[in-house]
Design a protein around this motif. Sequence first.
Motif, mmCIF file in Angstrom:
data_model
loop_
_atom_site.group_PDB
_atom_site.id
_atom_site.type_symbol
_atom_site.label_atom_id
_atom_site.label_comp_id
_atom_site.label_asym_id
_atom_site.label_seq_id
_atom_site.Cartn_x
_atom_site.Cartn_y
_atom_site.Cartn_z
ATOM 1 N N UNK A 116 -13.702 83.820 -4.602
ATOM 2 C CA UNK A 116 -13.848 83.412 -3.199
ATOM 3 C C UNK A 116 -14.361 81.975 -3.106
ATOM 4 N N UNK A 117 -15.314 81.637 -3.965
ATOM 5 C CA UNK A 117 -15.865 80.274 -3.927
ATOM 6 C C UNK A 117 -14.823 79.261 -4.406
ATOM 7 N N UNK A 118 -14.053 79.653 -5.430
ATOM 8 C CA UNK A 118 -12.999 78.742 -5.908
ATOM 9 C C UNK A 118 -11.936 78.529 -4.833
ATOM 10 N N UNK A 119 -11.686 79.554 -4.020
ATOM 11 C CA UNK A 119 -10.700 79.425 -2.934
ATOM 12 C C UNK A 119 -11.291 78.713 -1.714
ATOM 13 N N UNK A 120 -12.592 78.409 -1.771
ATOM 14 C CA UNK A 120 -13.297 77.744 -0.666
ATOM 15 C C UNK A 120 -13.163 78.516 0.647
ATOM 16 N N UNK A 121 -13.530 79.787 0.590
ATOM 17 C CA UNK A 121 -13.466 80.605 1.807
ATOM 18 C C UNK A 121 -14.429 80.059 2.861
ATOM 19 N N UNK A 122 -14.115 80.390 4.104
ATOM 20 C CA UNK A 122 -14.939 79.918 5.228
ATOM 21 C C UNK A 122 -16.359 80.472 5.148
ATOM 22 N N UNK A 123 -16.475 81.770 4.905
ATOM 23 C CA UNK A 123 -17.782 82.438 4.875
ATOM 24 C C UNK A 123 -17.737 83.633 3.937
ATOM 25 N N UNK A 124 -18.852 83.869 3.258
ATOM 26 C CA UNK A 124 -19.042 85.153 2.581
ATOM 27 C C UNK A 124 -20.106 85.904 3.367
ATOM 28 N N UNK A 125 -19.745 87.066 3.879
ATOM 29 C CA UNK A 125 -20.696 87.856 4.663
ATOM 30 C C UNK A 125 -21.564 88.681 3.717
ATOM 31 N N UNK A 126 -22.847 88.374 3.687
ATOM 32 C CA UNK A 126 -23.777 88.997 2.742
ATOM 33 C C UNK A 126 -24.191 90.373 3.255
ATOM 34 N N UNK A 127 -24.093 91.368 2.378
ATOM 35 C CA UNK A 127 -24.370 92.744 2.798
ATOM 36 C C UNK A 127 -25.630 93.331 2.158
ATOM 37 N N UNK A 128 -26.270 92.590 1.232
ATOM 38 C CA UNK A 128 -27.510 93.093 0.616
ATOM 39 C C UNK A 128 -28.265 91.926 -0.013
ATOM 40 N N UNK A 129 -29.544 92.175 -0.298
ATOM 41 C CA UNK A 129 -30.350 91.136 -0.940
ATOM 42 C C UNK A 129 -29.825 90.836 -2.349
ATOM 43 N N UNK A 130 -29.443 91.903 -3.069
ATOM 44 C CA UNK A 130 -28.933 91.720 -4.435
ATOM 45 C C UNK A 130 -27.679 90.835 -4.411
ATOM 46 N N UNK A 131 -26.855 91.044 -3.405
ATOM 47 C CA UNK A 131 -25.631 90.251 -3.310
ATOM 48 C C UNK A 131 -25.947 88.787 -2.997
ATOM 49 N N UNK A 132 -26.949 88.575 -2.146
ATOM 50 C CA UNK A 132 -27.346 87.198 -1.818
ATOM 51 C C UNK A 132 -27.755 86.453 -3.092
ATOM 52 N N UNK A 133 -28.550 87.119 -3.912
ATOM 53 C CA UNK A 133 -29.016 86.501 -5.161
ATOM 54 C C UNK A 133 -27.829 86.249 -6.099
ATOM 55 N N UNK A 134 -26.903 87.208 -6.136
ATOM 56 C CA UNK A 134 -25.725 87.058 -7.006
ATOM 57 C C UNK A 134 -24.851 85.885 -6.539
ATOM 58 N N UNK A 135 -24.660 85.751 -5.235
ATOM 59 C CA UNK A 135 -23.834 84.652 -4.708
ATOM 60 C C UNK A 135 -24.467 83.310 -5.070
ATOM 61 N N UNK A 136 -25.788 83.230 -4.916
ATOM 62 C CA UNK A 136 -26.492 81.976 -5.254
ATOM 63 C C UNK A 136 -26.290 81.638 -6.741
ATOM 64 N N UNK A 137 -26.381 82.652 -7.589
ATOM 65 C CA UNK A 137 -26.243 82.411 -9.037
ATOM 66 C C UNK A 137 -24.823 81.970 -9.383
ATOM 67 N N UNK A 138 -23.823 82.617 -8.789
ATOM 68 C CA UNK A 138 -22.427 82.254 -9.090
ATOM 69 C C UNK A 138 -22.148 80.835 -8.574
ATOM 70 N N UNK A 139 -22.637 80.544 -7.374
ATOM 71 C CA UNK A 139 -22.418 79.206 -6.803
ATOM 72 C C UNK A 139 -23.088 78.143 -7.677
ATOM 73 N N UNK A 140 -24.279 78.447 -8.197
ATOM 74 C CA UNK A 140 -24.984 77.491 -9.072
ATOM 75 C C UNK A 140 -24.154 77.238 -10.331
#
Length: 265
Positions: A116-140
């Motif tokens: 999703x980040x490689x495709x430069x999506x408009x938004x990722x809708x976060x559904x949990x705290x664990x997912x928020x942390x995972x998105x931050x790590x992948x983006x980093x």
Amino acid sequence: MSPTGFEYRDGVLHAEEVALPLLAAAVGTPAYVYCANTVRARYRRLDQAFAGIPHHIHFAVKANSNLSVLSLLRELGAGVDIVSGGELYRALQAGFHGRDVVFSGVGKTVQEIAQALEAEVQLINVESEAELVAIDAVAARLGVVAPIAIRVNPEVTVDTPHAYIKTGEKGQKFGIPRDDVARLVELTGELSHVQLRGMGMHLGSQIGNADPLRDALPRLLAAIAYAQGKGHPIAFMDVGGGLSVPYESHERDADIDDYATIVRA
Ligand SMILES: Cc1ncc(COP(=O)(O)O)c(C=O)c1O
């Protein structure tokens, strides 16, 4: 013409002007047949209900991922709401760009977040705290800042024809329970590879009246005001779903004007 585009004429089922036996002879059976003019008319009705408000209609690809249906919606100006890497792939095949895509859904894998980040999506809708942390790590890891929205569970009463298609009631697995939203907003502020750009919700599917929306919107607005107060650049309010479609004669079509009036206010 019937509202669905399908009707019997002299005992022969037609899709718009096309007699289905002709299609069956041409392409064989089973075959899935959709009425493009019905899709166009329904899309325009929804779009016109929001005339004057900056808006974008996102089609839930889970409802139908047929590439011709998706391409038709893209031509009409729609974006897509996806819940998997497979749906992202199909959306891109149908000609959508990342900017047309909102990535929702519980259980996004690390691989799907990266796609999703490689495709430069408009938004990722976060559904949990664990997912928020995972998105931050992948983006980093990818060296980008992920545009995210928090999917709020507004915890309102929702009336749907089946219990499993409620998504915005207390205790549902979808979205962030409303009491936890403030904590997630704070956490977002501490993470350097996510940017909070929106707040969203989804109440359920086949909702025939606008009452749940009327109850839920003030709660979504409160979450937005809170995030803005903390300095987050909120640009998007994702207001779903799901407007009912009549599958059976006793089922009601959604009152789109009522829905639009509430959102407009
Ligand atoms: C985020 C999201 N979008 C879309 C849908 C599809 O529902 P509808 O098309 O009825 O809004 C769902 C269903 O659970 C959902 O959770």
